[in-house]
Design a protein around this motif. Sequence first.
Motif, mmCIF file in Angstrom:
data_model
loop_
_atom_site.group_PDB
_atom_site.id
_atom_site.type_symbol
_atom_site.label_atom_id
_atom_site.label_comp_id
_atom_site.label_asym_id
_atom_site.label_seq_id
_atom_site.Cartn_x
_atom_site.Cartn_y
_atom_site.Cartn_z
ATOM 1 N N ALA A 130 -54.141 7.771 57.786
ATOM 2 C CA ALA A 130 -53.395 6.750 58.090
ATOM 3 C C ALA A 130 -53.995 5.387 57.330
ATOM 4 N N LEU A 131 -55.509 5.556 57.313
ATOM 5 C CA LEU A 131 -56.014 4.538 56.517
ATOM 6 C C LEU A 131 -55.620 4.616 54.999
ATOM 7 N N ALA A 132 -55.295 5.618 54.464
ATOM 8 C CA ALA A 132 -55.154 5.534 53.010
ATOM 9 C C ALA A 132 -53.616 5.296 52.789
ATOM 10 N N ALA A 133 -52.687 5.587 53.890
ATOM 11 C CA ALA A 133 -51.386 4.938 53.673
ATOM 12 C C ALA A 133 -51.527 3.495 53.701
ATOM 13 N N GLY A 134 -52.112 3.022 54.775
ATOM 14 C CA GLY A 134 -52.385 1.436 54.718
ATOM 15 C C GLY A 134 -52.770 0.917 53.394
ATOM 16 N N THR A 135 -53.848 1.476 52.835
ATOM 17 C CA THR A 135 -54.534 1.327 51.532
ATOM 18 C C THR A 135 -53.204 1.023 50.298
ATOM 19 N N VAL A 136 -52.331 2.122 50.402
ATOM 20 C CA VAL A 136 -51.281 2.187 49.469
ATOM 21 C C VAL A 136 -50.616 1.228 49.678
ATOM 22 N N ALA A 137 -50.149 0.802 50.913
ATOM 23 C CA ALA A 137 -48.984 -0.066 51.297
ATOM 24 C C ALA A 137 -49.876 -1.384 50.965
ATOM 25 N N VAL A 138 -50.873 -1.737 51.147
ATOM 26 C CA VAL A 138 -51.497 -3.094 50.756
ATOM 27 C C VAL A 138 -51.543 -2.971 49.241
ATOM 28 N N ALA A 139 -52.086 -2.194 48.793
ATOM 29 C CA ALA A 139 -52.021 -2.137 47.278
ATOM 30 C C ALA A 139 -50.748 -2.403 46.322
ATOM 31 N N MET A 140 -49.717 -1.748 46.847
ATOM 32 C CA MET A 140 -48.439 -2.181 46.282
ATOM 33 C C MET A 140 -48.000 -3.488 46.494
ATOM 34 N N THR A 141 -48.422 -4.409 47.350
ATOM 35 C CA THR A 141 -48.033 -5.666 47.717
ATOM 36 C C THR A 141 -48.700 -6.387 46.150
ATOM 37 N N GLY A 142 -49.775 -6.093 45.613
ATOM 38 C CA GLY A 142 -50.578 -6.495 44.651
ATOM 39 C C GLY A 142 -51.211 -7.803 45.067
ATOM 40 N N ASP A 143 -51.233 -8.064 46.700
ATOM 41 C CA ASP A 143 -52.046 -9.214 46.952
ATOM 42 C C ASP A 143 -53.391 -8.815 47.013
ATOM 43 N N MET A 144 -54.403 -9.372 46.255
ATOM 44 C CA MET A 144 -55.731 -9.085 45.930
ATOM 45 C C MET A 144 -56.386 -9.500 47.514
ATOM 46 N N LYS A 145 -56.123 -10.760 47.707
ATOM 47 C CA LYS A 145 -56.882 -11.267 49.106
ATOM 48 C C LYS A 145 -56.503 -10.270 50.153
ATOM 49 N N LEU A 146 -55.361 -9.802 50.549
ATOM 50 C CA LEU A 146 -55.006 -9.098 51.393
ATOM 51 C C LEU A 146 -55.738 -7.653 51.227
ATOM 52 N N TRP A 147 -55.690 -7.120 50.168
ATOM 53 C CA TRP A 147 -56.463 -5.914 49.714
ATOM 54 C C TRP A 147 -58.157 -5.863 49.986
ATOM 55 N N ALA A 148 -58.551 -7.076 49.425
ATOM 56 C CA ALA A 148 -59.904 -7.461 49.888
ATOM 57 C C ALA A 148 -60.383 -7.444 51.458
ATOM 58 N N PHE A 149 -59.444 -8.089 52.223
ATOM 59 C CA PHE A 149 -59.673 -8.031 53.479
ATOM 60 C C PHE A 149 -59.297 -6.607 53.910
ATOM 61 N N TYR A 150 -58.222 -5.825 53.681
ATOM 62 C CA TYR A 150 -57.917 -4.605 54.123
ATOM 63 C C TYR A 150 -59.226 -3.811 53.941
ATOM 64 N N ILE A 151 -59.784 -3.665 52.614
ATOM 65 C CA ILE A 151 -60.840 -2.781 52.331
ATOM 66 C C ILE A 151 -61.993 -3.155 53.218
ATOM 67 N N SER A 152 -62.465 -4.505 53.103
ATOM 68 C CA SER A 152 -63.758 -4.962 53.817
ATOM 69 C C SER A 152 -63.696 -4.987 55.303
ATOM 70 N N VAL A 153 -62.711 -5.304 55.833
ATOM 71 C CA VAL A 153 -62.632 -5.344 57.332
ATOM 72 C C VAL A 153 -61.954 -4.430 58.183
ATOM 73 N N VAL A 154 -60.630 -4.083 57.747
ATOM 74 C CA VAL A 154 -59.982 -2.980 58.456
ATOM 75 C C VAL A 154 -60.506 -1.752 58.255
ATOM 76 N N LEU A 155 -60.619 -0.989 56.990
ATOM 77 C CA LEU A 155 -61.181 0.068 56.574
ATOM 78 C C LEU A 155 -62.533 0.437 57.542
ATOM 79 N N ILE A 156 -63.292 -0.593 57.314
ATOM 80 C CA ILE A 156 -64.743 -0.407 57.883
ATOM 81 C C ILE A 156 -64.577 -0.668 59.387
ATOM 82 N N GLY A 157 -63.929 -1.569 59.862
ATOM 83 C CA GLY A 157 -63.810 -1.768 61.324
ATOM 84 C C GLY A 157 -62.917 -0.751 62.083
ATOM 85 N N ALA A 158 -62.014 -0.128 61.577
ATOM 86 C CA ALA A 158 -61.406 1.059 62.032
ATOM 87 C C ALA A 158 -62.385 2.138 62.285
#
Length: 184
Positions: A130-158
């Motif tokens: 699920a986290l991998a799918a979320g990473t791909v979805a966020v990466a596809m947006t190309g939004d670096m700020k969203l990706w940085a938040f997802y990688i540093s907060v969501v992945l670790i927090g989950a």
Amino acid sequence: MKDVFRRLVSDFLSTIVFLVIYLATDNVILATLVAILGAIGQVVWSRIKGQTLGYMTWASLGLVIVLGGATLLTHDPRFVLAKPAIGHVAIGIIMLKRGWMLRYLPAIVTETIPEYVTVAGYAWAALMFALAAGTVAVAMTGDMKLWAFYISVVLIGAKILAFAIQYVAFRLLVGSRMRAAARA
């Protein structure tokens, strides 16, 4: 436990370096170049020290070079942003092995509730996918700020949240089984 964290940081060092450099400079190309050079340097340093490199280190190096190279050639950060997803899928596949978690838990847990440990192992695998799918979805947006938040907060927090839930559940289940055994 310290060794586990050291290995995780080592395996994901290029992603960490990329994130830090990007957040400091807001420059995807520079962050990608530094991440590639850092990954190569990490392998060279380990070889100089005579350390045996595991599969994940070689796989991470290959991914950094291939995906980082694609990012540099196309000026499209989505390639390098998807790299953590590949790591999560690989870890999820490993976690599909029945009973993988048993060796990491105290004997009281493995002896008292082994069937729940197996279920938890599969739940961890599902979380990784699920986290991998979320990473791909966020990466596809190309939004670096969203990706940085997802990688540093969501992945670790989950993962922290899942660990906390598992800890509490195992404590309750072991306690319940032990009380039931004492009454019997």
